[in-house]
Design a protein around this motif. Sequence first.
Motif, short mmCIF file in Angstrom:
data_model
loop_
_atom_site.label_atom_id
_atom_site.label_comp_id
_atom_site.label_asym_id
_atom_site.label_seq_id
_atom_site.Cartn_x
_atom_site.Cartn_y
_atom_site.Cartn_z
N MET A 21 5.54 5.93 6.02
CA MET A 21 4.34 5.86 6.84
C MET A 21 4.35 4.54 7.64
SD MET A 21 3.21 8.78 5.90
CE MET A 21 1.57 8.86 6.64
N TYR A 39 4.52 1.58 4.03
CA TYR A 39 3.87 2.46 3.07
C TYR A 39 4.70 3.74 2.97
CZ TYR A 39 -0.35 -0.43 3.24
OH TYR A 39 -1.24 -1.47 3.15
N TYR A 40 4.73 4.32 1.78
CA TYR A 40 5.37 5.61 1.58
C TYR A 40 4.39 6.52 0.85
CZ TYR A 40 10.01 4.04 3.03
OH TYR A 40 11.08 3.60 3.77
N HIS A 41 4.36 7.77 1.27
CA HIS A 41 3.57 8.78 0.57
C HIS A 41 4.52 9.65 -0.25
CE1 HIS A 41 -0.23 8.62 3.34
NE2 HIS A 41 -0.01 7.51 2.67
N LYS A 49 -0.62 13.29 -4.62
CA LYS A 49 -0.06 12.44 -3.57
C LYS A 49 -0.33 10.98 -3.90
CE LYS A 49 -0.11 13.57 0.83
NZ LYS A 49 -0.57 13.80 2.24
N TRP A 50 0.74 10.21 -3.89
CA TRP A 50 0.67 8.78 -4.17
C TRP A 50 0.94 8.00 -2.89
CZ3 TRP A 50 0.75 6.41 -9.26
CH2 TRP A 50 0.77 7.33 -10.33
N GLN A 51 0.44 6.78 -2.86
CA GLN A 51 0.85 5.83 -1.84
C GLN A 51 1.51 4.65 -2.53
OE1 GLN A 51 -1.44 4.60 1.87
NE2 GLN A 51 -1.79 2.82 0.57
N THR A 52 2.68 4.27 -2.03
CA THR A 52 3.37 3.10 -2.55
C THR A 52 4.00 2.37 -1.38
OG1 THR A 52 4.87 2.31 -4.29
CG2 THR A 52 5.58 4.24 -3.04
N TRP A 72 -0.77 -1.55 -4.71
CA TRP A 72 0.30 -0.93 -3.94
C TRP A 72 0.61 0.51 -4.30
CZ3 TRP A 72 0.49 -3.99 -0.17
CH2 TRP A 72 0.50 -5.38 -0.31
N THR A 73 0.49 0.86 -5.55
CA THR A 73 0.92 2.19 -5.99
C THR A 73 -0.25 2.90 -6.65
OG1 THR A 73 3.16 1.33 -6.36
CG2 THR A 73 2.62 3.46 -7.36
N ILE A 76 -3.65 8.91 -4.09
CA ILE A 76 -4.61 9.04 -2.99
C ILE A 76 -5.13 10.47 -2.85
CG2 ILE A 76 -3.75 7.06 -1.69
CD1 ILE A 76 -2.13 8.96 0.04
#
Length: 219
Positions: A21, A39-41, A49-52, A72-73, A76
């Motif tokens: 992202m 950011y990575y989904h 679904k995670w955001q890290t 950070w992790t 979401i």
Amino acid sequence: MIPVTEKRKANVQAIKDIVRMNQVWEQEKGEQEAAELHYYHIVDALHRKWQTIGVNVSDAIEVFERGYNDAWTRIIEPAPWNPNLTTNDLIHLLKISPEAVQIRHAMQIILNTVERRNAFIRRIINVNEQAIQRLLYLMKDEYLRYEQLSNEAFMAMYVMNPVEALSVYFLESVDVHMYWEWCDAGGTGEQAIQYKHEDPHMTLIQAIERVEEEMYAGT
């Protein structure tokens, strides 16, 4: 970044999809593109679904495997409700090994409705053996305290299948030999109800001992 070994992973959940992202911070002039933090989904096997974050896909996966971190992790989007979720599905999704017999049995007994299985997915965060065990027994404690099988439902089940009824009522593994031990001690469905009302966490072994004590006291 220091590699995350299998033993150090807080999150061993399988990854189904990962998408890069936006940048975490605007890149300063002159910085190399390889150093950009994005950011990575991530969508895991439970369909959460995670955001890290990470500088690349491998880095983001390592950060994800270190587990939940409010900065950070984090999750979401929770997993969608699954009306057809079975215990076997859950065991497969959580990658519980065949050797983890205790966890498998506990899941079958404690998470004995589709509502409870979906609740487990909603409440688990990091997926690892310790976290799974911890949540299972926390939920067992809650069910024994606040969601005990009704007296009527238990007695109806006890008439039809006493072994299953005792297993569901005590939320523990009960086989025919333990049932015979209960019967030989003089245990009845009514006594099980009485004991569980007095102590919701009483085990069947403790109930058998209680029946025997009362029988000997009356002789």
